[in-house]
Design an enzyme around this catalytic site. Structure first.
Site, PDB file in Angstrom:
ATOM      1  N   HIS A  31     -26.083   9.770  17.458  1.00 29.08           N
ATOM      2  CA  HIS A  31     -27.537   9.638  17.302  1.00 29.08           C
ATOM      3  C   HIS A  31     -28.125  11.030  17.432  1.00 29.08           C
ATOM      4  O   HIS A  31     -27.997  11.653  18.502  1.00 29.08           O
ATOM      5  CB  HIS A  31     -28.104   8.722  18.392  1.00 29.08           C
ATOM      6  CG  HIS A  31     -27.482   7.352  18.402  1.00 29.08           C
ATOM      7  ND1 HIS A  31     -28.021   6.292  17.708  1.00 29.08           N
ATOM      8  CD2 HIS A  31     -26.353   6.882  18.996  1.00 29.08           C
ATOM      9  CE1 HIS A  31     -27.265   5.215  17.895  1.00 29.08           C
ATOM     10  NE2 HIS A  31     -26.242   5.552  18.668  1.00 29.08           N
ATOM     11  N   HIS A 209     -24.289  -1.365  15.548  1.00 29.38           N
ATOM     12  CA  HIS A 209     -23.762  -1.434  16.905  1.00 29.38           C
ATOM     13  C   HIS A 209     -23.496  -2.914  17.212  1.00 29.38           C
ATOM     14  O   HIS A 209     -24.350  -3.771  16.945  1.00 29.38           O
ATOM     15  CB  HIS A 209     -24.783  -0.942  17.922  1.00 29.38           C
ATOM     16  CG  HIS A 209     -24.953   0.553  17.981  1.00 29.38           C
ATOM     17  ND1 HIS A 209     -25.188   1.324  16.887  1.00 29.38           N
ATOM     18  CD2 HIS A 209     -24.918   1.409  19.044  1.00 29.38           C
ATOM     19  CE1 HIS A 209     -25.300   2.590  17.264  1.00 29.38           C
ATOM     20  NE2 HIS A 209     -25.145   2.679  18.566  1.00 29.38           N
ATOM     21  N   GLU A 212     -21.172  -3.549  22.413  1.00 28.70           N
ATOM     22  CA  GLU A 212     -21.280  -2.450  23.391  1.00 28.70           C
ATOM     23  C   GLU A 212     -21.544  -3.110  24.750  1.00 28.70           C
ATOM     24  O   GLU A 212     -20.713  -3.090  25.633  1.00 28.70           O
ATOM     25  CB  GLU A 212     -22.421  -1.495  23.003  1.00 28.70           C
ATOM     26  CG  GLU A 212     -22.636  -0.355  24.007  1.00 28.70           C
ATOM     27  CD  GLU A 212     -23.836   0.537  23.681  1.00 28.70           C
ATOM     28  OE1 GLU A 212     -24.715   0.105  22.893  1.00 28.70           O
ATOM     29  OE2 GLU A 212     -23.907   1.663  24.223  1.00 28.70           O
ATOM     30  N   ASP A 290     -21.686   9.573  20.568  1.00 32.93           N
ATOM     31  CA  ASP A 290     -22.866   8.708  20.743  1.00 32.93           C
ATOM     32  C   ASP A 290     -24.121   9.550  20.991  1.00 32.93           C
ATOM     33  O   ASP A 290     -24.868   9.827  20.058  1.00 32.93           O
ATOM     34  CB  ASP A 290     -22.619   7.703  21.874  1.00 32.93           C
ATOM     35  CG  ASP A 290     -23.446   6.434  21.765  1.00 32.93           C
ATOM     36  OD1 ASP A 290     -24.198   6.290  20.786  1.00 32.93           O
ATOM     37  OD2 ASP A 290     -23.337   5.577  22.661  1.00 32.93           O
ATOM     38  N   ASP A 291     -24.365   9.929  22.238  1.00 34.48           N
ATOM     39  CA  ASP A 291     -25.539  10.738  22.610  1.00 34.48           C
ATOM     40  C   ASP A 291     -25.067  11.856  23.534  1.00 34.48           C
ATOM     41  O   ASP A 291     -25.237  11.782  24.764  1.00 34.48           O
ATOM     42  CB  ASP A 291     -26.564   9.859  23.338  1.00 34.48           C
ATOM     43  CG  ASP A 291     -27.016   8.694  22.472  1.00 34.48           C
ATOM     44  OD1 ASP A 291     -27.841   8.901  21.577  1.00 34.48           O
ATOM     45  OD2 ASP A 291     -26.502   7.575  22.687  1.00 34.48           O
TER      46      ASP A 291
END
Ligand code: ADE
Ligand code: ZN
Length: 351
Positions: A31, A209, A212, A290-291
């Site tokens: 992201h 997604h 998760e 991811d982040d």
């Protein structure tokens, strides 16, 4: 603006030869707003005359203790307030690309959250053009090929997502596909069937997604109702042997993010992470960040810790890298180049 990090250039020694812990990879789960480093948040706030609710970097960094996905999302969305101009989006993207390239990323499929910006009054063109302008020069500047994916916030309505998708299509925004992110539990894939149908009609790739924090059944729904080509995360498939069996049989790509899962408490520690079991089961898994600004590391940091905690071999790392490349939406020529780079990395490791 110069990036606010420095790369330590970590290497591993195999007998006579030295190689990086991380192979050349395609990063498939990233992201772009999750790459905003604390230093850049302060720099952009100053540039845009925005007063942050944190006195200094230490006060901001103290907030990076998450109890679950929602506790992270609250900070992630709040920090986006500093992104106002095309230049802000471009600087953030360029900082990520430079750092990712230094850590072995050779191709990236960048997700962005347009609704999170439009809802703050930032025009769609501003966020798309800013990110896309940095992506456009990435191959030349950093040796990283790129694609852009518009991700939709599943805790908002399908109407909101459809409105933004139509706007993106009307603008001829340079997007390769759509994704689905944000708060998972209670927002099942079935809520977005029309959105994914429209994206398919427009010739866009589709990912989501699933699994998760949400149940394995959401993975099945995303495949059957949304027609997704990849699942982001997917770790909860391990709760249901029938879902694992299907994912193995169909070789559905799962873009796993080990450090993210630990920081968001989806798993207790990296030692408890199901990735080794997923690999052993024959699932098509890759390693992603991811982040990275929020979860303690980029792709190479994930590999480094997987080696330290799980002793992942060169062969296992090469499998993860090859999976990422084959599961990407890059063209066949680029995939071939990248697979050759992985083979070269294996030879450099002396195996
Ligand atoms: N948005 C940014 N990071 C996310 C994650 N890990 N899960 C869901 N939505 C996200
Ligand atoms: Zn994600």
């Amino acid at each position: 603006m110069s990036p606010a990090w420095s790369y330590a250039g970590r290497v591993e020694t195999f007998g006579e030869t030295t190689t990086t812990a991380a192979p050349p990879v395609a990063e498939l789960h990233l992201h772009i707003e999750g790459t905003l480093q604390p230093e850049l948040i302060f720099a952009l706030a100053e540039r845009n005359g925005i007063e942050l609710p944190y006195a200094d970097l230490n006060e901001l960094r103290a907030k990076y203790e998450f109890t679950d996905l929602q506790s992270f999302l609250d900070l992630y969305y709040a920090n986006m307030a500093v992104l106002r101009t095309e230049e802000d989006f471009a600087d953030m993207t360029r900082a990520y690309l430079a750092r990712a390239a230094a850590g072995g990323v050779r191709h990236v499929e960048v997700m962005m959250d347009p609704q999170a910006h439009v809802s703050r009054g930032v025009p769609l063109e501003t966020c798309v053009n800013g990110v896309a302008s940095a992506l456009a020069t990435s191959a030349e500047e950093f040796g990283v090929s790129t694609l852009l994916i518009a991700a939709f916030l599943r805790d908002l309505s399908e109407e909101s997502a459809l409105e933004v998708l139509e706007h993106l299509i009307a603008l001829e925004a340079p997007i390769a596909g759509i994704g689905l992110d944000s708060a998972e539990v209670g927002n099942p894939p079935s809520k977005f069937e029309r959105l994914y149908r429209r994206a398919a009609e427009a010739g866009l790739h589709r990912i989501a997604h699933a699994g998760e924090e949400g149940p394995a059944a959401y993975i099945t729904e995303a495949l059957d109702l949304l027609g997704v080509e990849r699942i982001d995360h997917g770790i909860r498939c391990m709760d249901d042997p029938a879902v694992v069996e299907r994912l193995v049989a169909e070789q559905v790509p799962l873009t796993v993010c080990p450090l993210s899962n630990v920081r968001l408490r989806a798993v207790d520690t990296l030692a408890d992470h199901p990735l080794p079991a997923m690999l052993a089961a024959g699932l098509n898994v890759s390693v992603n960040s991811d982040d990275p600004a929020y979860f303690g590391g980029y792709v190479d940091d994930n590999f480094e810790q997987l080696v330290a905690i799980h002793g992942f071999s060169v062969a296992q790392r090469a499998t993860l890298a090859a999976n990422s490349i084959r599961s990407s939406f890059a063209d066949e020529a680029r995939k071939g180049e990248l697979l050759e780079a992985v083979a070269e990395w294996v030879r450099g490791a002396g195996e």
